[in-house]
Every structure is written in C-alpha cells, then in structure tokens.
Design a protein around this motif. Structure first.
Motif, PDB file in Angstrom:
ATOM      1  N   GLN A  74       0.848  -1.183   0.000  1.00 56.44           N
ATOM      2  CA  GLN A  74       0.000   0.000   0.000  1.00 56.44           C
ATOM      3  C   GLN A  74       0.890   1.242   0.000  1.00 56.44           C
ATOM      4  OE1 GLN A  74      -2.164  -0.885   3.581  1.00 56.44           O
ATOM      5  NE2 GLN A  74      -3.685  -2.114   2.499  1.00 56.44           N
ATOM      6  N   ALA A  75       0.481   2.246  -0.750  1.00 56.54           N
ATOM      7  CA  ALA A  75       1.250   3.490  -0.836  1.00 56.54           C
ATOM      8  C   ALA A  75       1.145   4.266   0.474  1.00 56.54           C
ATOM      9  CB  ALA A  75       0.737   4.330  -1.993  1.00 56.54           C
ATOM     10  N   ILE A  76       2.246   4.919   0.818  1.00 56.35           N
ATOM     11  CA  ILE A  76       2.288   5.755   2.012  1.00 56.35           C
ATOM     12  C   ILE A  76       2.481   7.203   1.564  1.00 56.35           C
ATOM     13  CG2 ILE A  76       3.477   6.241   4.192  1.00 56.35           C
ATOM     14  CD1 ILE A  76       4.607   3.418   4.071  1.00 56.35           C
ATOM     15  N   TYR A  77       1.642   8.066   2.077  1.00 56.44           N
ATOM     16  CA  TYR A  77       1.716   9.498   1.759  1.00 56.44           C
ATOM     17  C   TYR A  77       1.867  10.285   3.050  1.00 56.44           C
ATOM     18  CZ  TYR A  77      -0.011   8.147  -2.828  1.00 56.44           C
ATOM     19  OH  TYR A  77      -0.158   7.571  -4.059  1.00 56.44           O
ATOM     20  N   LYS A  78       2.608  11.366   2.960  1.00 56.02           N
ATOM     21  CA  LYS A  78       2.769  12.274   4.086  1.00 56.02           C
ATOM     22  C   LYS A  78       2.198  13.621   3.676  1.00 56.02           C
ATOM     23  CE  LYS A  78       6.164  14.306   7.157  1.00 56.02           C
ATOM     24  NZ  LYS A  78       7.584  14.452   7.486  1.00 56.02           N
ATOM     25  N   SER A  79       1.272  14.104   4.487  1.00 61.35           N
ATOM     26  CA  SER A  79       0.652  15.394   4.188  1.00 61.35           C
ATOM     27  C   SER A  79       1.475  16.519   4.802  1.00 61.35           C
ATOM     28  CB  SER A  79      -0.766  15.449   4.751  1.00 61.35           C
ATOM     29  OG  SER A  79      -1.559  14.461   4.142  1.00 61.35           O
ATOM     30  N   VAL A  80       1.606  17.607   4.043  1.00 62.62           N
ATOM     31  CA  VAL A  80       2.275  18.816   4.518  1.00 62.62           C
ATOM     32  C   VAL A  80       1.192  19.860   4.753  1.00 62.62           C
ATOM     33  CG1 VAL A  80       3.998  20.567   3.994  1.00 62.62           C
ATOM     34  CG2 VAL A  80       4.320  18.212   3.182  1.00 62.62           C
ATOM     35  N   GLN A  81       1.199  20.450   5.952  1.00 65.09           N
ATOM     36  CA  GLN A  81       0.173  21.422   6.308  1.00 65.09           C
ATOM     37  C   GLN A  81       0.785  22.802   6.533  1.00 65.09           C
ATOM     38  OE1 GLN A  81      -1.542  19.743   9.857  1.00 65.09           O
ATOM     39  NE2 GLN A  81      -2.733  18.218   8.729  1.00 65.09           N
ATOM     40  N   ASP A  82      -0.024  23.785   6.273  1.00 64.93           N
ATOM     41  CA  ASP A  82       0.427  25.152   6.569  1.00 64.93           C
ATOM     42  C   ASP A  82       0.139  25.468   8.036  1.00 64.93           C
ATOM     43  OD1 ASP A  82      -2.287  25.712   6.753  1.00 64.93           O
ATOM     44  OD2 ASP A  82      -2.375  26.836   4.869  1.00 64.93           O
ATOM     45  N   SER A  83       0.414  26.700   8.441  1.00 68.18           N
ATOM     46  CA  SER A  83       0.242  27.085   9.850  1.00 68.18           C
ATOM     47  C   SER A  83      -1.226  27.072  10.285  1.00 68.18           C
ATOM     48  CB  SER A  83       0.860  28.461  10.097  1.00 68.18           C
ATOM     49  OG  SER A  83       0.208  29.423   9.292  1.00 68.18           O
ATOM     50  N   MET A  84      -2.124  27.082   9.335  1.00 65.18           N
ATOM     51  CA  MET A  84      -3.560  27.059   9.647  1.00 65.18           C
ATOM     52  C   MET A  84      -4.109  25.622   9.703  1.00 65.18           C
ATOM     53  SD  MET A  84      -4.289  30.220  10.006  1.00 65.18           S
ATOM     54  CE  MET A  84      -6.038  30.297   9.948  1.00 65.18           C
ATOM     55  N   GLY A  85      -3.273  24.648   9.368  1.00 66.53           N
ATOM     56  CA  GLY A  85      -3.707  23.250   9.383  1.00 66.53           C
ATOM     57  C   GLY A  85      -4.258  22.766   8.069  1.00 66.53           C
ATOM     58  N   ILE A  88      -1.403  21.463   2.214  1.00 63.00           N
ATOM     59  CA  ILE A  88      -0.917  22.197   1.038  1.00 63.00           C
ATOM     60  C   ILE A  88      -0.196  21.287   0.059  1.00 63.00           C
ATOM     61  CG2 ILE A  88      -0.804  24.454   2.155  1.00 63.00           C
ATOM     62  CD1 ILE A  88       2.206  23.987   2.576  1.00 63.00           C
ATOM     63  N   ALA A  89       0.217  20.107   0.540  1.00 65.00           N
ATOM     64  CA  ALA A  89       0.880  19.150  -0.351  1.00 65.00           C
ATOM     65  C   ALA A  89       0.791  17.762   0.250  1.00 65.00           C
ATOM     66  CB  ALA A  89       2.337  19.531  -0.562  1.00 65.00           C
ATOM     67  N   THR A  90       0.793  16.787  -0.618  1.00 63.10           N
ATOM     68  CA  THR A  90       0.835  15.392  -0.185  1.00 63.10           C
ATOM     69  C   THR A  90       2.010  14.750  -0.894  1.00 63.10           C
ATOM     70  OG1 THR A  90      -1.571  15.386   0.039  1.00 63.10           O
ATOM     71  CG2 THR A  90      -0.486  13.256  -0.004  1.00 63.10           C
ATOM     72  N   ASP A  91       2.955  14.293  -0.108  1.00 61.79           N
ATOM     73  CA  ASP A  91       4.168  13.691  -0.675  1.00 61.79           C
ATOM     74  C   ASP A  91       4.115  12.176  -0.554  1.00 61.79           C
ATOM     75  OD1 ASP A  91       5.187  16.241  -1.137  1.00 61.79           O
ATOM     76  OD2 ASP A  91       6.239  16.306   0.793  1.00 61.79           O
ATOM     77  N   PHE A  92       4.483  11.534  -1.644  1.00 57.28           N
ATOM     78  CA  PHE A  92       4.603  10.072  -1.654  1.00 57.28           C
ATOM     79  C   PHE A  92       5.924   9.706  -0.989  1.00 57.28           C
ATOM     80  CE2 PHE A  92       6.321   6.274  -3.771  1.00 57.28           C
ATOM     81  CZ  PHE A  92       5.342   5.355  -3.430  1.00 57.28           C
ATOM     82  N   VAL A  93       5.881   8.811   0.020  1.00 51.97           N
ATOM     83  CA  VAL A  93       7.109   8.431   0.722  1.00 51.97           C
ATOM     84  C   VAL A  93       7.496   6.967   0.514  1.00 51.97           C
ATOM     85  CG1 VAL A  93       7.238  10.186   2.533  1.00 51.97           C
ATOM     86  CG2 VAL A  93       5.739   8.233   2.841  1.00 51.97           C
ATOM     87  N   GLY A  94       6.663   6.190  -0.114  1.00 51.43           N
ATOM     88  CA  GLY A  94       7.018   4.800  -0.383  1.00 51.43           C
ATOM     89  C   GLY A  94       5.834   3.862  -0.217  1.00 51.43           C
ATOM     90  N   TYR A  95       6.177   2.610  -0.006  1.00 48.12           N
ATOM     91  CA  TYR A  95       5.155   1.579   0.138  1.00 48.12           C
ATOM     92  C   TYR A  95       5.336   0.850   1.459  1.00 48.12           C
ATOM     93  CZ  TYR A  95       4.236   2.072  -4.855  1.00 48.12           C
ATOM     94  OH  TYR A  95       3.916   2.567  -6.083  1.00 48.12           O
ATOM     95  N   LYS A  96       4.235   0.303   1.958  1.00 42.09           N
ATOM     96  CA  LYS A  96       4.305  -0.582   3.116  1.00 42.09           C
ATOM     97  C   LYS A  96       3.592  -1.884   2.755  1.00 42.09           C
ATOM     98  CE  LYS A  96       0.140   0.843   5.538  1.00 42.09           C
ATOM     99  NZ  LYS A  96      -0.449   1.214   6.806  1.00 42.09           N
TER     100      LYS A  96
END
Length: 157
Positions: A74-85, A88-96
């Motif tokens: 399954q793909a793993i994504y890491k969400s990037v948030q701004d100061s308001m929560g 703003i971006a979702t980065d692909f970090v790999g698979y599990k």
C-alpha cells in the motif's frame, strides 16, 4: 440426528461440520473428512486437527481475497500542512506491506503443517502407508537381523 449419533458412537469423524465454523471452513471440512475417511485411518479424536485445518483454510482464503482487492503493498503518503492546518501538499514516501500478507503467509505454513499431520500431502501419505506396512509384518527387526547375519555367515564359508 441418527447419523450424528452413529458418527459419535463408532468413533469416526462426523461428516457434518461444527455449527460455529464459517462458510468456507464448513465446505473444506466436508471435503477433508470425506477424503480422510476414504484414504486414511482417522478417528473422532482427530477432529481438533481437522477443525484447525479448516479454520486456517478460511483465514487463508479471506486473507487472499483481501490481498486481491487491496494489493500486496500500500502506498504511504505524508501530508504537509500550513500554519492554519490546511493540507498544502501530499508527498509520496514509499510503500508498506499489506498486513494481510503476513496473515496469509502464517495460514499457509499452518495449513502445510496440519496437512502433514493428517496425511493430506503426498509425502505424508507415503510415510503413513510405510508405517502401516511395517506394523503388518509379524517378524521383528531383531529377527530380521538374526536371519541376515546367520545367512551371511553361511555364505562366507
């Protein structure tokens, strides 16, 4: 009811699976019991092994179905948030690895181990046949050894 009583009384495995087994486990129970009754000497005491085999089979099938639907990884994504929560971006970090692959692997190992104990594999059937053949011979191993050595001594003269 009479059939169930007969199975209990004569020490054989009941063809009817226990009510608490799942649908797939019940189906494999009927197949396994039919095969065992025809091909090997099994008793009612073996029902625990048959039950474990059937439940592991159902776990194996359910895990495989889940893997088919969701994949081995399954793909793993890491969400990037701004100061308001806000995202703003979702980065692909790999698979599990899908956790169901571990359940699937464990169920296969358990199925294989139990199948050997029940005589459901070709190799285990051959071994059981050899054991049964050894029990039917009346001549003991020590008698065979005596006969072998007495014939060897006669041949050497």
């Amino acid at each position: 009811m009479k059939k169930a009583d007969k199975d209990v009384n004569d020490g054989r495995l009941a063809y009817r699976p226990p009510d608490y087994l799942g649908t797939q486990a019940k189906a494999i129970w009927r197949k396994v019991v039919g095969f065992l009754e025809e091909n090997t000497a099994v008793n009612r005491i073996d029902s625990n092994l048959v039950e474990m085999y059937c439940t592991q089979y159902e776990i194996f099938r359910n895990a495989y179905k889940h893997i088919q639907e969701n994949g081995e990884v399954q793909a793993i994504y890491k969400s990037v948030q701004d100061s308001m929560g806000n995202v703003i971006a979702t980065d692909f970090v790999g698979y599990k690895r899908n956790p169901m692959t571990q359940i699937y692997d464990s169920a296969i190992k358990n199925l294989t181990r139990i199948a050997v104990e029940l005589g459901l594999t070709p190799k285990s059937r051959v071994e059981l046949m050899n054991l049964a053949g050894d029990e039917t011979t009346e001549e003991s191993a020590s008698d065979k050894m005596k006969a072998f050595f007495s014939n060897s001594e006669e041949d050497s003269y």
